[in-house]
Structures are given as C-alpha cells and as structure tokens.
Design a protein around this motif. Structure first.
Motif, PDB file in Angstrom:
ATOM      1  N   LEU A 148      12.665  -5.083   6.168  1.00  0.00           N
ATOM      2  CA  LEU A 148      12.631  -5.987   7.325  1.00  0.00           C
ATOM      3  C   LEU A 148      13.502  -7.219   7.095  1.00  0.00           C
ATOM      4  O   LEU A 148      14.218  -7.663   8.003  1.00  0.00           O
ATOM      5  N   LYS A 149      13.447  -7.773   5.893  1.00  0.00           N
ATOM      6  CA  LYS A 149      14.277  -8.947   5.588  1.00  0.00           C
ATOM      7  C   LYS A 149      15.755  -8.616   5.718  1.00  0.00           C
ATOM      8  O   LYS A 149      16.532  -9.406   6.246  1.00  0.00           O
ATOM      9  N   LYS A 150      16.151  -7.428   5.228  1.00  0.00           N
ATOM     10  CA  LYS A 150      17.553  -7.009   5.343  1.00  0.00           C
ATOM     11  C   LYS A 150      17.961  -6.902   6.802  1.00  0.00           C
ATOM     12  O   LYS A 150      19.036  -7.357   7.208  1.00  0.00           O
TER      13      LYS A 150
ATOM     14  N   ASP B 121     -14.764   9.719  -1.837  1.00  0.00           N
ATOM     15  CA  ASP B 121     -14.913   9.629  -0.380  1.00  0.00           C
ATOM     16  C   ASP B 121     -13.583   9.262   0.287  1.00  0.00           C
ATOM     17  O   ASP B 121     -13.229   9.803   1.332  1.00  0.00           O
ATOM     18  N   PHE B 122     -12.863   8.348  -0.322  1.00  0.00           N
ATOM     19  CA  PHE B 122     -11.566   7.946   0.226  1.00  0.00           C
ATOM     20  C   PHE B 122     -10.634   9.143   0.365  1.00  0.00           C
ATOM     21  O   PHE B 122     -10.040   9.373   1.421  1.00  0.00           O
ATOM     22  N   PHE B 123     -10.499   9.922  -0.685  1.00  0.00           N
ATOM     23  CA  PHE B 123      -9.610  11.078  -0.644  1.00  0.00           C
ATOM     24  C   PHE B 123     -10.128  12.146   0.320  1.00  0.00           C
ATOM     25  O   PHE B 123      -9.349  12.797   1.021  1.00  0.00           O
ATOM     26  N   PHE B 124     -11.442  12.306   0.380  1.00  0.00           N
ATOM     27  CA  PHE B 124     -12.018  13.322   1.263  1.00  0.00           C
ATOM     28  C   PHE B 124     -11.836  12.942   2.739  1.00  0.00           C
ATOM     29  O   PHE B 124     -11.383  13.751   3.540  1.00  0.00           O
ATOM     30  N   TYR B 125     -12.187  11.721   3.113  1.00  0.00           N
ATOM     31  CA  TYR B 125     -12.116  11.295   4.514  1.00  0.00           C
ATOM     32  C   TYR B 125     -10.683  11.191   5.032  1.00  0.00           C
ATOM     33  O   TYR B 125     -10.411  11.459   6.193  1.00  0.00           O
ATOM     34  N   ASN B 126      -9.769  10.765   4.192  1.00  0.00           N
ATOM     35  CA  ASN B 126      -8.375  10.612   4.619  1.00  0.00           C
ATOM     36  C   ASN B 126      -7.568  11.893   4.444  1.00  0.00           C
ATOM     37  O   ASN B 126      -6.388  11.925   4.801  1.00  0.00           O
ATOM     38  N   GLU B 127      -8.195  12.916   3.905  1.00  0.00           N
ATOM     39  CA  GLU B 127      -7.573  14.221   3.714  1.00  0.00           C
ATOM     40  C   GLU B 127      -6.227  14.137   3.007  1.00  0.00           C
ATOM     41  O   GLU B 127      -5.203  14.653   3.471  1.00  0.00           O
ATOM     42  N   ILE B 128      -6.237  13.423   1.903  1.00  0.00           N
ATOM     43  CA  ILE B 128      -5.017  13.313   1.099  1.00  0.00           C
ATOM     44  C   ILE B 128      -5.336  13.693  -0.333  1.00  0.00           C
ATOM     45  O   ILE B 128      -6.490  13.695  -0.765  1.00  0.00           O
ATOM     46  N   SER B 129      -4.298  13.982  -1.053  1.00  0.00           N
ATOM     47  CA  SER B 129      -4.432  14.339  -2.455  1.00  0.00           C
ATOM     48  C   SER B 129      -4.105  13.101  -3.297  1.00  0.00           C
ATOM     49  O   SER B 129      -3.250  12.301  -2.915  1.00  0.00           O
ATOM     50  N   PRO B 130      -4.725  12.927  -4.453  1.00  0.00           N
ATOM     51  CA  PRO B 130      -4.386  11.786  -5.315  1.00  0.00           C
ATOM     52  C   PRO B 130      -2.949  11.836  -5.824  1.00  0.00           C
ATOM     53  O   PRO B 130      -2.373  10.811  -6.160  1.00  0.00           O
ATOM     54  N   ARG B 131      -2.361  12.989  -5.809  1.00  0.00           N
ATOM     55  CA  ARG B 131      -0.970  13.110  -6.270  1.00  0.00           C
ATOM     56  C   ARG B 131       0.041  12.835  -5.149  1.00  0.00           C
ATOM     57  O   ARG B 131       1.227  12.719  -5.401  1.00  0.00           O
ATOM     58  N   GLU B 132      -0.421  12.756  -3.952  1.00  0.00           N
ATOM     59  CA  GLU B 132       0.442  12.568  -2.789  1.00  0.00           C
ATOM     60  C   GLU B 132       0.824  11.096  -2.635  1.00  0.00           C
ATOM     61  O   GLU B 132       0.003  10.204  -2.791  1.00  0.00           O
ATOM     62  N   ARG B 133       2.103  10.858  -2.294  1.00  0.00           N
ATOM     63  CA  ARG B 133       2.559   9.482  -2.036  1.00  0.00           C
ATOM     64  C   ARG B 133       2.270   9.149  -0.585  1.00  0.00           C
ATOM     65  O   ARG B 133       2.487   9.955   0.308  1.00  0.00           O
ATOM     66  N   LEU B 134       1.781   7.935  -0.369  1.00  0.00           N
ATOM     67  CA  LEU B 134       1.407   7.531   0.982  1.00  0.00           C
ATOM     68  C   LEU B 134       2.584   6.988   1.792  1.00  0.00           C
ATOM     69  O   LEU B 134       2.439   6.665   2.949  1.00  0.00           O
ATOM     70  N   GLY B 135       3.733   6.859   1.178  1.00  0.00           N
ATOM     71  CA  GLY B 135       4.894   6.352   1.896  1.00  0.00           C
ATOM     72  C   GLY B 135       5.315   5.008   1.329  1.00  0.00           C
ATOM     73  O   GLY B 135       4.903   4.621   0.237  1.00  0.00           O
ATOM     74  N   PRO B 136       6.105   4.293   2.077  1.00  0.00           N
ATOM     75  CA  PRO B 136       6.600   3.011   1.568  1.00  0.00           C
ATOM     76  C   PRO B 136       5.458   1.997   1.421  1.00  0.00           C
ATOM     77  O   PRO B 136       4.523   1.967   2.210  1.00  0.00           O
ATOM     78  N   THR B 137       5.577   1.196   0.408  1.00  0.00           N
ATOM     79  CA  THR B 137       4.567   0.168   0.172  1.00  0.00           C
ATOM     80  C   THR B 137       4.900  -1.069   0.995  1.00  0.00           C
ATOM     81  O   THR B 137       5.971  -1.152   1.613  1.00  0.00           O
ATOM     82  N   GLY B 138       4.014  -2.008   0.972  1.00  0.00           N
ATOM     83  CA  GLY B 138       4.236  -3.250   1.729  1.00  0.00           C
ATOM     84  C   GLY B 138       5.467  -3.988   1.259  1.00  0.00           C
ATOM     85  O   GLY B 138       6.201  -4.575   2.050  1.00  0.00           O
ATOM     86  N   ARG B 139       5.734  -3.957  -0.028  1.00  0.00           N
ATOM     87  CA  ARG B 139       6.909  -4.663  -0.573  1.00  0.00           C
ATOM     88  C   ARG B 139       8.207  -4.033  -0.085  1.00  0.00           C
ATOM     89  O   ARG B 139       9.143  -4.749   0.280  1.00  0.00           O
ATOM     90  N   THR B 140       8.273  -2.707  -0.088  1.00  0.00           N
ATOM     91  CA  THR B 140       9.514  -2.068   0.353  1.00  0.00           C
ATOM     92  C   THR B 140       9.725  -2.265   1.855  1.00  0.00           C
ATOM     93  O   THR B 140      10.860  -2.449   2.302  1.00  0.00           O
ATOM     94  N   ILE B 141       8.641  -2.218   2.610  1.00  0.00           N
ATOM     95  CA  ILE B 141       8.758  -2.463   4.055  1.00  0.00           C
ATOM     96  C   ILE B 141       9.235  -3.891   4.305  1.00  0.00           C
ATOM     97  O   ILE B 141      10.118  -4.130   5.136  1.00  0.00           O
ATOM     98  N   GLU B 142       8.678  -4.844   3.560  1.00  0.00           N
ATOM     99  CA  GLU B 142       9.075  -6.250   3.718  1.00  0.00           C
ATOM    100  C   GLU B 142      10.547  -6.440   3.359  1.00  0.00           C
ATOM    101  O   GLU B 142      11.281  -7.139   4.069  1.00  0.00           O
ATOM    102  N   ALA B 143      10.996  -5.815   2.272  1.00  0.00           N
ATOM    103  CA  ALA B 143      12.402  -5.926   1.863  1.00  0.00           C
ATOM    104  C   ALA B 143      13.325  -5.360   2.939  1.00  0.00           C
ATOM    105  O   ALA B 143      14.361  -5.957   3.262  1.00  0.00           O
TER     106      ALA B 143
END
Length: 126
Positions: free
Chosen positions: A61-63, A37-59
């Motif tokens: 921002l800190k910089k 359901d998650f993949f169907f409703y969000n119209e994404i593929s399991p192989r697709e990257r969703l973008g930067p993770t919370g850790r990379t965004i936080e890093a």
C-alpha cells in the motif's frame, strides 16, 4: 475430572508450546483445544499459508500511495499550474494607459494659458 495422557514431543517444541500457552491461555490443555478448534472451524491446514501478512500488505500500500503521489505531483507541474496561469492571464484586466483621446483638448488647454499678463503698477489705482 478428566484423565491425562502423555504425548511425546521434542524438548524444543515442548518449550515453545509452553511459552505460547502461558501467553495465550490458562492451561496447556486449553491452548491445545483452542488451536485445534481454530484449524477445524476455519477449515485450514497448519501447513497452509494464509496469504500476505499485514506487513506485506502495508508495504504494498505504501508503494502504491507513493506512486499515486508522484503521479499527482507530475500532473500538477505539467498540467494544472500552466493551465491556471493561462486562465489567470486571460481574465486579468489591466487598466488602459491614459492617453489624450482628442487632440483638440490638448490645444484648448494650451490656449487657456495667458501668454501676456497685464502689469500691475502700484501707482495706478483704479
């Protein structure tokens, strides 16, 4: 009750799925339904990257925050403090040194002192 069907997975994948299923849902069927359901409703593929993770965004921002702090400190050292010091020196008033304004006053004060005093003789009574 629904009937079950067998699907073949590699042993390592089946173990990972079982562990994941235990932590997130009540049964393996519910876990699989939720994932699909998650993949169907969000119209994404399991192989697709969703973008930067919370850790990379936080890093990132800190910089950026550290860079902004460095800029602010530099501005304070080179612009704000010297400007404040100049403004304070402009508005700072010092008491003028006390100088005698008229020379005659000094002369009058000197003359007011008696140069010769009359001797008082204890024998002379008035």
């Amino acid at each position: 009750m629904d009937s079950f069907i067998t699907i073949r997975f590699k042993r390592t994948t089946a173990k990972r799925f079982q562990e994941f299923s235990k932590t997130h849902c009540k049964s393996h069927t519910e876990t699989m339904d939720t994932m699909l359901d998650f993949f169907f409703y969000n119209e994404i593929s399991p192989r697709e990257r969703l973008g930067p993770t919370g850790r990379t965004i936080e890093a990132n921002l800190k910089k950026r925050i550290n860079a902004v702090i460095a800029i602010m400190r530099d501005m304070e050292k080179t612009q704000t403090k010297p400007t404040v010091a100049m403004m304070e020196s402009l508005f700072q008033t010092e008491e003028p040194k006390k100088k005698p304004l008229i020379l005659e006053k000094k002369f009058i004060e000197e003359k007011s002192e008696v140069r010769f005093a009359e001797k008082q003789n204890p024998n002379n009574e008035l």
